[in-house]
Write an enzyme that holds these catalytic residues in place. Structure first.
Site, mmCIF file in Angstrom:
data_model
loop_
_atom_site.group_PDB
_atom_site.id
_atom_site.type_symbol
_atom_site.label_atom_id
_atom_site.label_comp_id
_atom_site.label_asym_id
_atom_site.label_seq_id
_atom_site.Cartn_x
_atom_site.Cartn_y
_atom_site.Cartn_z
ATOM 1 N N ASP A 78 2.349 -3.764 5.617
ATOM 2 C CA ASP A 78 1.047 -3.782 6.289
ATOM 3 C C ASP A 78 -0.064 -3.472 5.291
ATOM 4 O O ASP A 78 0.196 -2.997 4.185
ATOM 5 C CB ASP A 78 1.014 -2.826 7.492
ATOM 6 C CG ASP A 78 1.618 -1.484 7.160
ATOM 7 O OD1 ASP A 78 1.329 -0.950 6.065
ATOM 8 O OD2 ASP A 78 2.381 -0.960 7.996
ATOM 9 N N ASP A 80 -3.951 -1.793 4.554
ATOM 10 C CA ASP A 80 -5.051 -0.918 4.934
ATOM 11 C C ASP A 80 -6.260 -1.293 4.086
ATOM 12 O O ASP A 80 -6.115 -1.684 2.921
ATOM 13 C CB ASP A 80 -4.696 0.552 4.649
ATOM 14 C CG ASP A 80 -3.495 1.018 5.467
ATOM 15 O OD1 ASP A 80 -3.328 0.533 6.593
ATOM 16 O OD2 ASP A 80 -2.720 1.854 4.959
ATOM 17 N N ASP A 154 -2.135 11.002 -1.471
ATOM 18 C CA ASP A 154 -1.011 11.842 -1.910
ATOM 19 C C ASP A 154 -0.539 11.584 -3.347
ATOM 20 O O ASP A 154 -0.558 12.480 -4.185
ATOM 21 C CB ASP A 154 0.156 11.782 -0.910
ATOM 22 C CG ASP A 154 0.536 10.371 -0.483
ATOM 23 O OD1 ASP A 154 -0.021 9.388 -1.034
ATOM 24 O OD2 ASP A 154 1.405 10.238 0.399
#
Ligand code: ATP
Ligand code: MG
Length: 466
Positions: A78, A80, A154
């Protein structure tokens, strides 16, 4: 002059000591010739989202895991998008877009069945008041600059921005270098970042297993010490993360790494127990490797089935104990299931739709033992038969159920109607034979070892909504 110098030295020492996520103001800009991203792997909807935002005067980039995967030549699952536009500015630019989220709002831009998650650059956390006593971040909802947005991500390999128009990668934290070296490196001070969000430890394990990356020594070091912080993670979040881990296509690798890092305890409350029992481990690992095969073949994974396999041994244990204490088989199974689900739900919010799937799969197991008369024909109509049958085969493959039982059901399900009736009649005849004879090689004793006749009564009641 001297004072300023001292101040500067103090600042540098402070920076070194705390190693806060440094937000490098200007990113490295990496051109197409150097990063070599294959545009054919980029979703045209993600490109359209960026182009639409850019045409309206905003900055917009594909961000996060998608950029990492593109650099590795993998098709991202997917996409983003990150932008300097606010949700209110994003939404009207698209025909189908909805603003979601409360604490941090973002926009789902929808094209056919693809959704591009589009969010505004976020600022770094503002201070202590937003964290719990262990340092876990509780609220972070302010918009910020792109460099701040990068610093709060992260891992370095997850903090790159790809502009599909300029075909340029913006890299604030040497993510491109780390992708090339196949290194997982956390941004900022590892311990602080894990305290802010303990789920990052699980993410480290998942990415390392999935991408075949080495976890950088400094990134790895605190994990063993801080594993206990996983306890403070809200159950729903832990469930989502476990599901991602188990359906990554590398579940076996993930579990092995979780163990190596001492993270498997307390994750699934009973997983540690299960993995300590040879029989349980065999079943769980076989189930996980089958899951991995399915994921890699692009097949659907039913979370209910997956969790049913993980917790089966616990159900069996409690079921056996109840039967040994004199309870009837089917009510005993029902109660054992209640107890197991209760214990899990406390820690891991297994959503109701999954736990009802689990119950049905489990309750079907004794029904497979009834092969005479109408019972197997009725079982064929059960809506979840396929899942229950797959589960039975898994049990057979681990020698936890007789292989012959699985084979019978395979034949039965593939047979035409006439043959099916004959098969159940043959069973009826042999059912008239002395019981002990009929069942060679059954599970040890107790719960799973009931006879056809015993199972009959409860099985009707066990048919939840089949
Ligand atoms: P996957 O391939 O599993 O989707 P991903 O990197 O895209 O991997 P997501 O959970 O989809 O992972 O998150 C998207 C991005 O959001 C990440 O790449 C990362 O930049 C950021 N992110 C997600 N979770 C965290 C977290 N716990 N802490 C900091 N940043 C995070
Ligand atoms: Mg993602």
């Amino acid at each position: 002059m001297i004072r300023r110098l001292v101040q500067r030295v103090q600042d540098s020492v402070q920076t070194l000591l705390t190693r806060k996520p440094r937000s490098r103001r200007t990113p490295k800009r990496i051109a197409a010739a150097e990063h070599g991203i294959d545009r054919a792997l980029v979703s045209k909807h993600a490109i359209r989202t960026c182009e639409t935002l850019q045409a309206a005067g905003f900055r917009a980039y594909i961000v996060g895991g998608a950029v990492r995967d593109l650099l590795l030549g993998i098709a991202p699952k997917d996409f983003d998008v990150a932008t300097d536009a606010t949700p209110e500015q994003i939404k009207p630019l698209f025909r189908r877009a909805i603003i979601i989220g409360r604490r941090f709002r973002l926009v789902h831009v929808m094209f056919g069945n693809e959704t591009i998650e589009t969010s505004t650059f976020r600022a770094l956390g503002t201070g202590e008041k937003d964290t719990d006593e262990h340092g876990r971040v509780l609220a972070d909802n302010t918009f910020g600059e792109q460099n701040e947005d990068a610093a709060r991500r992260d891992f370095t390999v997850n903090a790159m921005y790809y502009d599909p128009t300029q075909q340029e990668v913006l890299d604030y934290h040497d993510g491109v270098r780390d992708v090339r070296r196949r290194r997982l490196r956390i941004i900022g001070d590892p311990e602080g970042r894990y305290r802010e969000d303990p789920v990052r430890m699980l993410r480290a394990v998942r990415f390392a297993a999935k991408l075949g990356f080495e976890i950088d020594a400094e990134t790895r070091e605190p994990i063993g010490r801080l594993a206990g912080l996983i306890e403070n993670v809200p159950a729903a979040r832990l469930f989502d993360e476990m599901l991602k881990l188990l359906t990554s296509g590398h579940a076996v690798g993930c579990i092995e790494r979780l163990r190596a890092e001492g993270l498997h305890h307390g994750l699934l409350p009973m997983l540690d127990v299960i993995l300590d029992q040879p029989q349980g481990e065999r079943f769980v690992m076989l189930a996980l490797s089958r899951t991995d095969e399915r994921v890699r073949a692009g097949k659907h994974i039913a979370p209910g089935f997956l969790f049913a396999t993980l917790l089966w041994n616990e159900v069996l244990k409690q079921w056996d104990a109840r039967v040994a204490a004199g309870e009837h088989r089917l009510p005993a199974l029902d109660l054992a299931i209640d107890r197991v689900l209760e214990a899990q739900t406390e820690k891991l919010a297994i959503q109701r739709r999954y736990s009802s799937d689990m119950r049905e799969i489990w309750m079907m197991q004794p029904r497979f033992e009834r092969r005479n008369g109408q019972a197997p024909l009725r079982l064929l109509e059960h809506l979840r038969l396929r899942a229950g049958y797959d589960f039975l085969l898994l049990r057979c493959d681990c020698a936890e159920a007789p292989a012959e039982l699985g084979q019978w059901w395979t034949n039965f399900m593939n047979a035409d109607e006439e043959t099916r009736v004959r098969m159940t009649q043959q069973r009826t005849e042999s059912a008239a034979a002395p019981r002990k004879r009929r069942r060679g090689g059954r599970r040890k004793s107790g719960a799973g070892a009931g006879t056809d006749t015993e199972a009959t009564a409860g099985a009707e009641g066990g048919d939840a909504n089949g």
